[in-house]
Design a protein around this motif. Structure first.
Motif, PDB file in Angstrom:
ATOM      1  N   THR A  57     -18.352 -30.579 -12.711  1.00  0.00           N
ATOM      2  CA  THR A  57     -18.651 -29.996 -11.303  1.00  0.00           C
ATOM      3  C   THR A  57     -17.912 -28.954 -10.772  1.00  0.00           C
ATOM      4  O   THR A  57     -18.438 -28.067 -10.457  1.00  0.00           O
ATOM      5  N   ARG A  95     -18.611 -25.454 -12.914  1.00  0.00           N
ATOM      6  CA  ARG A  95     -19.849 -24.848 -13.113  1.00  0.00           C
ATOM      7  C   ARG A  95     -20.057 -23.711 -11.861  1.00  0.00           C
ATOM      8  O   ARG A  95     -20.905 -22.760 -12.060  1.00  0.00           O
ATOM      9  N   SER A  96     -19.360 -23.772 -10.777  1.00  0.00           N
ATOM     10  CA  SER A  96     -19.323 -22.645  -9.705  1.00  0.00           C
ATOM     11  C   SER A  96     -18.155 -22.137  -9.457  1.00  0.00           C
ATOM     12  O   SER A  96     -17.925 -21.333  -8.592  1.00  0.00           O
ATOM     13  N   ALA A 122     -21.610 -20.541  -6.641  1.00  0.00           N
ATOM     14  CA  ALA A 122     -22.546 -20.871  -7.546  1.00  0.00           C
ATOM     15  C   ALA A 122     -23.549 -19.689  -7.816  1.00  0.00           C
ATOM     16  O   ALA A 122     -23.671 -19.495  -9.412  1.00  0.00           O
ATOM     17  N   LYS A 151     -21.514 -17.359 -10.236  1.00  0.00           N
ATOM     18  CA  LYS A 151     -21.445 -17.924 -11.520  1.00  0.00           C
ATOM     19  C   LYS A 151     -22.662 -17.567 -12.085  1.00  0.00           C
ATOM     20  O   LYS A 151     -22.588 -17.104 -13.536  1.00  0.00           O
ATOM     21  N   GLU A 152     -23.579 -17.819 -11.912  1.00  0.00           N
ATOM     22  CA  GLU A 152     -25.111 -17.768 -12.619  1.00  0.00           C
ATOM     23  C   GLU A 152     -25.351 -16.369 -12.723  1.00  0.00           C
ATOM     24  O   GLU A 152     -25.999 -15.884 -13.835  1.00  0.00           O
TER      25      GLU A 152
END
Length: 212
Positions: free
Chosen positions: A19, A22-23, A44, A47-48
């Protein structure tokens, strides 16, 4: 024996990271930009966006370990030019022939079973096949700065872990040494890549790898 496998990190598997990871954009953005993203709640998205751009520009930048199809750990890596935070370390820059091992974690409940070493082997195999000469990492000497390590979220890999899986210090520092795993020897052995890397890494036992 439980089924264990490694898979490349992709946009589809990004949610399989733990958790907080991922961001997290500690490595993906320069310090000021990362702080701004945290204030606005855009980490988030950033990051993506970083992962998408890195995959298009360079290819695979991570490995996720699964145990019985459950995400159990990961490592991320990329050329230093894709990692803005890398220039902020006192032992920068990363050598021109090396890829930077950024961060990673083995999830609580799966530590102590060799997943850390398995992940490093997977990264080394991938990079050897891609013609990379070495892996470097900025370690954290946790014994001298435990409180600050915890406050930073564990985004920097413990230097003791890196040494235990074959990395050697190339630029000492009391807090952030730069360490290196040289893959050139592997390329010159004229053996199967997996067998060669087993000779480098298979005989060492990794300690618990924990982090963000």
């Amino acid at each position: 024996m439980s089924g264990r496998r490694l898979e490349p990190l992709t946009l589809d598997s990004l949610p399989d990271l733990p958790t907080p990871c991922r961001s997290c954009v500690f490595w993906e953005l320069a310090p000021v930009a990362a702080q701004q993203a945290e204030r606005t709640g855009d980490t988030a998205f950033e990051k993506e966006a970083w992962l998408s751009a890195a995959l298009l520009d360079w290819g695979s930048v991570g490995r996720i370990a699964y145990v019985d199809d459950v995400p159990a750990g990961y490592l991320m890596y990329a050329p230093a030019y894709l990692v803005p935070r890398s220039i902020a370390f006192p032992t920068a820059p990363v050598s021109g022939d090396a890829v930077l091992l950024m961060t990673g974690r083995v999830v609580a409940g799966y530590t102590g079973g060799g997943l850390g070493r398995m992940l490093v082997q997977g990264v080394a195999k991938d990079l050897t096949r891609r013609g990379v000469r070495a892996i470097e990492a900025f370690g954290w000497e946790t014994s001298t700065d435990r409180a600050r390590l915890q406050s930073a979220g564990g985004c920097v890999l413990p230097a003791d872990f890196l040494r235990s899986v074959g990395f050697k210090t190339v630029r000492p520092h009391p807090r952030h040494p730069r360490l290196r795993l040289d893959l050139r020897t592997t390329l010159s052995w004229r053996e199967d890549v997996e067998q060669a890397l087993e000779r480098i890494l298979g005989s060492v036992r990794a300690p618990v790898l924990s982090g963000p």
